[in-house]
Design an enzyme around this catalytic site. Structure first.
Site, PDB file in Angstrom:
ATOM      1  N   LYS A  13       0.806  -6.688   2.682  1.00 32.33           N
ATOM      2  CA  LYS A  13      -0.133  -6.736   1.561  1.00 32.33           C
ATOM      3  C   LYS A  13      -1.227  -5.678   1.736  1.00 32.33           C
ATOM      4  CE  LYS A  13      -3.726  -9.855   1.290  1.00 32.33           C
ATOM      5  NZ  LYS A  13      -4.944  -9.250   1.743  1.00 32.33           N
ATOM      6  N   LYS A  18      -1.461  -1.903   7.398  1.00 31.64           N
ATOM      7  CA  LYS A  18      -0.222  -1.107   7.440  1.00 31.64           C
ATOM      8  C   LYS A  18      -0.482   0.313   7.907  1.00 31.64           C
ATOM      9  CE  LYS A  18       0.517  -1.530   3.046  1.00 31.64           C
ATOM     10  NZ  LYS A  18      -0.547  -2.499   2.797  1.00 31.64           N
ATOM     11  N   LYS A  44      -2.552   4.703  -3.005  1.00 35.65           N
ATOM     12  CA  LYS A  44      -3.897   4.989  -2.469  1.00 35.65           C
ATOM     13  C   LYS A  44      -3.907   6.337  -1.731  1.00 35.65           C
ATOM     14  CE  LYS A  44      -5.180   1.497   0.064  1.00 35.65           C
ATOM     15  NZ  LYS A  44      -5.848   0.736   1.129  1.00 35.65           N
ATOM     16  N   ASP A 130       2.625  -5.893  -1.615  1.00 32.71           N
ATOM     17  CA  ASP A 130       2.219  -7.183  -2.193  1.00 32.71           C
ATOM     18  C   ASP A 130       2.360  -7.206  -3.707  1.00 32.71           C
ATOM     19  OD1 ASP A 130      -1.407  -6.946  -2.393  1.00 32.71           O
ATOM     20  OD2 ASP A 130       0.134  -5.407  -2.514  1.00 32.71           O
TER      21      ASP A 130
HETATM   22  P1  ADP Z   1      -3.455  -1.181   4.515  1.00 31.66           P
HETATM   23  O1  ADP Z   1      -2.866   0.135   4.815  1.00 31.66           O
HETATM   24  O2  ADP Z   1      -2.518  -2.312   4.777  1.00 31.66           O
HETATM   25  O3  ADP Z   1      -4.033  -1.269   3.133  1.00 31.66           O
HETATM   26  P2  ADP Z   1      -5.427  -0.404   6.474  1.00 31.66           P
HETATM   27  O4  ADP Z   1      -4.557   0.014   7.597  1.00 31.66           O
HETATM   28  O5  ADP Z   1      -6.056   0.654   5.645  1.00 31.66           O
HETATM   29  O6  ADP Z   1      -4.661  -1.435   5.533  1.00 31.66           O
HETATM   30  O7  ADP Z   1      -6.524  -1.358   7.113  1.00 31.66           O
HETATM   31  C1  ADP Z   1      -7.552  -1.948   6.359  1.00 31.66           C
HETATM   32  C2  ADP Z   1      -8.795  -2.069   7.231  1.00 31.66           C
HETATM   33  O8  ADP Z   1      -8.554  -2.979   8.302  1.00 31.66           O
HETATM   34  C3  ADP Z   1      -9.190  -0.743   7.857  1.00 31.66           C
HETATM   35  O9  ADP Z   1     -10.581  -0.578   7.784  1.00 31.66           O
HETATM   36  C4  ADP Z   1      -8.719  -0.880   9.304  1.00 31.66           C
HETATM   37  O10 ADP Z   1      -9.503  -0.160  10.217  1.00 31.66           O
HETATM   38  C5  ADP Z   1      -8.860  -2.375   9.555  1.00 31.66           C
HETATM   39  N1  ADP Z   1      -7.906  -2.841  10.576  1.00 31.66           N
HETATM   40  C6  ADP Z   1      -6.557  -2.926  10.483  1.00 31.66           C
HETATM   41  N2  ADP Z   1      -6.021  -3.397  11.620  1.00 31.66           N
HETATM   42  C7  ADP Z   1      -7.058  -3.617  12.473  1.00 31.66           C
HETATM   43  C8  ADP Z   1      -7.164  -4.117  13.828  1.00 31.66           C
HETATM   44  N3  ADP Z   1      -6.094  -4.484  14.533  1.00 31.66           N
HETATM   45  N4  ADP Z   1      -8.410  -4.206  14.365  1.00 31.66           N
HETATM   46  C9  ADP Z   1      -9.498  -3.853  13.652  1.00 31.66           C
HETATM   47  N5  ADP Z   1      -9.475  -3.393  12.387  1.00 31.66           N
HETATM   48  C10 ADP Z   1      -8.265  -3.279  11.805  1.00 31.66           C
HETATM   49 MG    MG Z   2      -2.656   1.803   3.581  1.00 33.73          MG
END
Ligand code: ADP
Ligand code: MG
Length: 291
Positions: A13, A18, A44, A130
């Site tokens: 999601k 991710k 994005k 998601d």
């Molecule tokens: P997605 O790609 O699924 O939309 P992101 O990888 O961009 O999500 O992560 C969303 C936020 O959560 C970011 O600010 C990222 O730094 C934080 N984040 C993700 N995994 C972790 C983790 N294991 N520890 C701390 N922060 C995390």
């Molecule tokens: Mg992402």
């Protein structure tokens, strides 16, 4: 004629981690000597930011909109540890299908035989999972990826998205779609979160590949526009991503998951709700005695 390129799609999601997980995975694989491409498939278009010092790269779809003939090399940008970064990009918001964008981008690379030319070992597709939209199923459905992994925390919405993905995989498995490698459990710091995810994978007949803790090292690295592998190579968190990378590199056998239906999922969640209340009640009374 070359080796077979391992193609892996990472779903989950929005906001679950991710891109963070995929970028660290790419960085760890690159560091270990693999030739890696990270292919961002989220409209994005920020999948590869932390591999490129926090900068955005021009997307395949934007570039294709600007000119009729595009050399695929124009949209490949080398990042940390030699990782090749690509962002498929998306349609203008509200118009068009993100799935078509992924197909168009992948076709451009296939036609120009760029994957072979770059002599890649592994391609990681970072896909938003998601949205209940056929378009996002493209990497699973079109035989682009061979193995699918999902990033999930113990939060219900993220488990719900993973369960939906399992429905898609299970459906397309009959027509040669990609199969499930397992769950990358993210933001797992407490015993109960681990137990929730463990129970979910047991119920859906899959497995956890790695438990990734929520860590301030990730936050600090992201703020510097870097992966943990680059910004904090000696940290425990970097070792978690390296361990994940080893498992993904060695992964061969994926399987068809057994998703829960809506009623089962609701009941399963309700049961965990009661258990968590019980855990909290016991912890609460423990504190009261301690005071
Ligand atoms: P997605 O790609 O699924 O939309 P992101 O990888 O961009 O999500 O992560 C969303 C936020 O959560 C970011 O600010 C990222 O730094 C934080 N984040 C993700 N995994 C972790 C983790 N294991 N520890 C701390 N922060 C995390
Ligand atoms: Mg992402």
């Amino acid at each position: 004629m070359g080796k077979k390129i391992k193609q892996i799609a990472i779903y989950g999601k929005g906001g679950i981690g991710k891109s963070t997980t995929t970028s660290n995975l790419s960085a760890a694989l690159g560091e270990a000597g693999y030739r890696v491409m990270q292919f961002g498939c989220d409209p994005k278009s920020d999948s590869t930011n932390t591999l490129r010092g926090g900068t955005y790269i021009p997307t395949v779809l934007d570039t294709l909109r600007e000119k009729t003939k595009v050399d695929a090399h124009e949209v490949v940008h080398e990042g940390f540890a030699g990782v090749y970064c690509v962002e498929a990009g998306g349609p203008a918001p509200g118009v068009g299908c993100a799935g078509r964008g992924i197909i168009t981008a992948v076709q451009l690379f296939r036609q120009q035989r760029v994957f072979e030319e770059l002599d890649l070992d592994i391609i990681l597709y970072d896909v938003l999972g998601d949205v209940v939209c056929g378009g996002f199923a493209v990497p699973v459905r079109e035989g682009i990826a061979q193995h699918v992994f999902t990033v999930s925390s113990s939060d219900f919405m993220s488990i719900y998205a993973s369960n939906n993905l399992f429905k898609g995989i299970s459906g397309y498995s009959k027509s040669g779609g990609a199969l499930l490698g397992g769950v990358i459990a993210n933001s797992i710091n407490q015993d109960y979160s681990r137990r929730v995810v463990d129970d979910f994978v047991a119920r859906t007949k899959t497995r956890v590949v790695e438990y990734v803790p929520r860590s301030v090292t990730v936050t600090q690295s992201e703020l510097q526009g870097k992966t943990v592998i680059e910004a904090a190579p000696d940290s425990a968190q970097a070792d978690v991503y390296r361990s994940l990378a080893k498992k993904i590199a060695a992964h061969e056998e994926s399987a068809v998951p057994s998703p829960m239906d809506v009623t089962e999922l609701r009941e399963w969640a309700g049961e965990w709700g009661r258990r968590l209340l019980e855990i909290e009640r016991r912890a609460g009374s423990g504190n009261a005695i301690g005071v």
